[in-house]
Scaffold this motif. Sequence first.
Motif, PDB file in Angstrom:
ATOM      1  N   MET A   1      10.619  -0.264  -3.615  1.00 48.47           N
ATOM      2  CA  MET A   1      11.639   0.587  -3.026  1.00 48.47           C
ATOM      3  C   MET A   1      11.761   0.244  -1.544  1.00 48.47           C
ATOM      4  O   MET A   1      10.770   0.085  -0.846  1.00 48.47           O
ATOM      5  CB  MET A   1      11.260   2.039  -3.234  1.00 48.47           C
ATOM      6  CG  MET A   1      12.274   3.010  -2.752  1.00 48.47           C
ATOM      7  SD  MET A   1      11.858   4.634  -3.387  1.00 48.47           S
ATOM      8  CE  MET A   1      13.243   5.502  -2.801  1.00 48.47           C
ATOM      9  N   ALA A   2      12.962   0.158  -1.063  1.00 49.55           N
ATOM     10  CA  ALA A   2      13.209  -0.240   0.321  1.00 49.55           C
ATOM     11  C   ALA A   2      12.873   0.888   1.291  1.00 49.55           C
ATOM     12  O   ALA A   2      12.843   2.060   0.921  1.00 49.55           O
ATOM     13  CB  ALA A   2      14.663  -0.642   0.492  1.00 49.55           C
ATOM     14  N   VAL A   3      12.612   0.487   2.524  1.00 50.39           N
ATOM     15  CA  VAL A   3      12.375   1.469   3.575  1.00 50.39           C
ATOM     16  C   VAL A   3      13.656   2.264   3.743  1.00 50.39           C
ATOM     17  O   VAL A   3      14.744   1.711   3.876  1.00 50.39           O
ATOM     18  CB  VAL A   3      11.993   0.771   4.903  1.00 50.39           C
ATOM     19  CG1 VAL A   3      11.882   1.783   6.023  1.00 50.39           C
ATOM     20  CG2 VAL A   3      10.695   0.017   4.736  1.00 50.39           C
ATOM     21  N   SER A   4      13.548   3.574   3.729  1.00 53.75           N
ATOM     22  CA  SER A   4      14.751   4.396   3.770  1.00 53.75           C
ATOM     23  C   SER A   4      15.050   4.862   5.187  1.00 53.75           C
ATOM     24  O   SER A   4      14.199   4.830   6.070  1.00 53.75           O
ATOM     25  CB  SER A   4      14.581   5.612   2.859  1.00 53.75           C
ATOM     26  OG  SER A   4      13.493   6.392   3.308  1.00 53.75           O
ATOM     27  N   GLY A   5      16.262   5.242   5.373  1.00 50.81           N
ATOM     28  CA  GLY A   5      16.673   5.867   6.613  1.00 50.81           C
ATOM     29  C   GLY A   5      16.937   4.909   7.744  1.00 50.81           C
ATOM     30  O   GLY A   5      17.330   3.754   7.547  1.00 50.81           O
ATOM     31  N   LEU A   6      16.718   5.429   8.920  1.00 47.29           N
ATOM     32  CA  LEU A   6      17.049   4.712  10.147  1.00 47.29           C
ATOM     33  C   LEU A   6      16.227   3.447  10.330  1.00 47.29           C
ATOM     34  O   LEU A   6      16.751   2.419  10.772  1.00 47.29           O
ATOM     35  CB  LEU A   6      16.850   5.643  11.345  1.00 47.29           C
ATOM     36  CG  LEU A   6      17.225   5.092  12.710  1.00 47.29           C
ATOM     37  CD1 LEU A   6      18.707   4.753  12.749  1.00 47.29           C
ATOM     38  CD2 LEU A   6      16.864   6.078  13.791  1.00 47.29           C
ATOM     39  N   LEU A   7      14.957   3.473   9.969  1.00 48.94           N
ATOM     40  CA  LEU A   7      14.093   2.298  10.152  1.00 48.94           C
ATOM     41  C   LEU A   7      14.597   1.099   9.355  1.00 48.94           C
ATOM     42  O   LEU A   7      14.669  -0.015   9.863  1.00 48.94           O
ATOM     43  CB  LEU A   7      12.648   2.619   9.774  1.00 48.94           C
ATOM     44  CG  LEU A   7      11.659   1.462   9.897  1.00 48.94           C
ATOM     45  CD1 LEU A   7      11.573   0.983  11.337  1.00 48.94           C
ATOM     46  CD2 LEU A   7      10.308   1.863   9.368  1.00 48.94           C
ATOM     47  N   GLY A   8      14.953   1.325   8.103  1.00 46.22           N
ATOM     48  CA  GLY A   8      15.471   0.244   7.275  1.00 46.22           C
ATOM     49  C   GLY A   8      16.760  -0.323   7.843  1.00 46.22           C
ATOM     50  O   GLY A   8      16.967  -1.540   7.862  1.00 46.22           O
ATOM     51  N   THR A   9      17.624   0.548   8.328  1.00 47.86           N
ATOM     52  CA  THR A   9      18.889   0.104   8.923  1.00 47.86           C
ATOM     53  C   THR A   9      18.651  -0.710  10.183  1.00 47.86           C
ATOM     54  O   THR A   9      19.286  -1.744  10.397  1.00 47.86           O
ATOM     55  CB  THR A   9      19.775   1.327   9.246  1.00 47.86           C
ATOM     56  OG1 THR A   9      19.956   2.095   8.051  1.00 47.86           O
ATOM     57  CG2 THR A   9      21.123   0.892   9.777  1.00 47.86           C
ATOM     58  N   LEU A  60      12.586  -4.399   3.180  1.00 42.21           N
ATOM     59  CA  LEU A  60      12.686  -4.312   1.721  1.00 42.21           C
ATOM     60  C   LEU A  60      11.348  -4.081   1.040  1.00 42.21           C
ATOM     61  O   LEU A  60      11.285  -4.016  -0.190  1.00 42.21           O
ATOM     62  CB  LEU A  60      13.325  -5.595   1.173  1.00 42.21           C
ATOM     63  CG  LEU A  60      14.709  -5.940   1.725  1.00 42.21           C
ATOM     64  CD1 LEU A  60      15.178  -7.270   1.174  1.00 42.21           C
ATOM     65  CD2 LEU A  60      15.711  -4.836   1.427  1.00 42.21           C
ATOM     66  N   GLU A  61      10.291  -3.975   1.858  1.00 42.05           N
ATOM     67  CA  GLU A  61       8.928  -3.797   1.350  1.00 42.05           C
ATOM     68  C   GLU A  61       8.575  -4.872   0.331  1.00 42.05           C
ATOM     69  O   GLU A  61       8.122  -4.590  -0.778  1.00 42.05           O
ATOM     70  CB  GLU A  61       8.744  -2.398   0.777  1.00 42.05           C
ATOM     71  CG  GLU A  61       8.840  -1.316   1.830  1.00 42.05           C
ATOM     72  CD  GLU A  61       8.650   0.081   1.264  1.00 42.05           C
ATOM     73  OE1 GLU A  61       8.539   0.230   0.032  1.00 42.05           O
ATOM     74  OE2 GLU A  61       8.616   1.009   2.065  1.00 42.05           O
ATOM     75  N   ARG A  62       8.781  -6.124   0.723  1.00 37.33           N
ATOM     76  CA  ARG A  62       8.462  -7.290  -0.103  1.00 37.33           C
ATOM     77  C   ARG A  62       7.450  -8.147   0.644  1.00 37.33           C
ATOM     78  O   ARG A  62       7.816  -9.033   1.407  1.00 37.33           O
ATOM     79  CB  ARG A  62       9.716  -8.123  -0.377  1.00 37.33           C
ATOM     80  CG  ARG A  62      10.805  -7.434  -1.096  1.00 37.33           C
ATOM     81  CD  ARG A  62      10.480  -7.432  -2.564  1.00 37.33           C
ATOM     82  NE  ARG A  62      11.597  -6.874  -3.301  1.00 37.33           N
ATOM     83  CZ  ARG A  62      11.942  -7.282  -4.487  1.00 37.33           C
ATOM     84  NH1 ARG A  62      11.276  -8.243  -5.071  1.00 37.33           N
ATOM     85  NH2 ARG A  62      12.930  -6.705  -5.108  1.00 37.33           N
ATOM     86  N   PRO A  63       6.156  -7.914   0.469  1.00 38.96           N
ATOM     87  CA  PRO A  63       5.147  -8.678   1.207  1.00 38.96           C
ATOM     88  C   PRO A  63       5.146 -10.172   0.880  1.00 38.96           C
ATOM     89  O   PRO A  63       4.665 -10.982   1.667  1.00 38.96           O
ATOM     90  CB  PRO A  63       3.826  -8.026   0.823  1.00 38.96           C
ATOM     91  CG  PRO A  63       4.103  -7.245  -0.399  1.00 38.96           C
ATOM     92  CD  PRO A  63       5.560  -6.905  -0.393  1.00 38.96           C
ATOM     93  N   GLY A  64       5.712 -10.550  -0.243  1.00 40.82           N
ATOM     94  CA  GLY A  64       5.792 -11.967  -0.594  1.00 40.82           C
ATOM     95  C   GLY A  64       6.643 -12.750   0.389  1.00 40.82           C
ATOM     96  O   GLY A  64       6.431 -13.954   0.591  1.00 40.82           O
ATOM     97  N   TYR A  65       7.594 -12.094   1.010  1.00 35.92           N
ATOM     98  CA  TYR A  65       8.438 -12.757   2.012  1.00 35.92           C
ATOM     99  C   TYR A  65       7.615 -13.202   3.223  1.00 35.92           C
ATOM    100  O   TYR A  65       7.961 -14.183   3.872  1.00 35.92           O
ATOM    101  CB  TYR A  65       9.562 -11.844   2.477  1.00 35.92           C
ATOM    102  CG  TYR A  65      10.652 -11.595   1.458  1.00 35.92           C
ATOM    103  CD1 TYR A  65      10.605 -12.140   0.174  1.00 35.92           C
ATOM    104  CD2 TYR A  65      11.738 -10.802   1.772  1.00 35.92           C
ATOM    105  CE1 TYR A  65      11.610 -11.900  -0.745  1.00 35.92           C
ATOM    106  CE2 TYR A  65      12.755 -10.571   0.862  1.00 35.92           C
ATOM    107  CZ  TYR A  65      12.683 -11.116  -0.391  1.00 35.92           C
ATOM    108  OH  TYR A  65      13.680 -10.887  -1.297  1.00 35.92           O
ATOM    109  N   LEU A  66       6.546 -12.485   3.527  1.00 38.41           N
ATOM    110  CA  LEU A  66       5.691 -12.875   4.646  1.00 38.41           C
ATOM    111  C   LEU A  66       4.966 -14.182   4.351  1.00 38.41           C
ATOM    112  O   LEU A  66       4.769 -15.002   5.252  1.00 38.41           O
ATOM    113  CB  LEU A  66       4.693 -11.770   4.971  1.00 38.41           C
ATOM    114  CG  LEU A  66       5.282 -10.503   5.569  1.00 38.41           C
ATOM    115  CD1 LEU A  66       4.196  -9.445   5.742  1.00 38.41           C
ATOM    116  CD2 LEU A  66       5.961 -10.786   6.881  1.00 38.41           C
TER     117      LEU A  66
END
Length: 94
Positions: A1-9, A60-66
């Motif tokens: 699940m993606a980071v919600s709210g202002l932080l994700g934006t 996007l809370e995808r640690p694989g991207y790191l």
Amino acid sequence: MAVSGLLGTVLLAAAGAFVVFAIVLVYRIVAGPTMQDRVIAVNGIGTNVVVVLALLAAALERPGYLDIALVYGMLNFLMSIAISKFTVERGGVI
């Protein structure tokens, strides 16, 4: 699940800004005028790609991207060294 709210934006907006910076660097690759300018621009684009991947990983809370960003950063560094060595051996450095 993606980071919600202002932080994700904010994270996605920052990633978009870095993509715009990378697109601006394409002008330096095309215009030159020297090989060193082009190498620095390609290195700058590579660095921007690493930052964008890290921001997307957080947003996007995808640690694989790191992991991908880390490998791409190392390849970007090796590419810069290889091009610089090739330029020096070819006599392109003043």
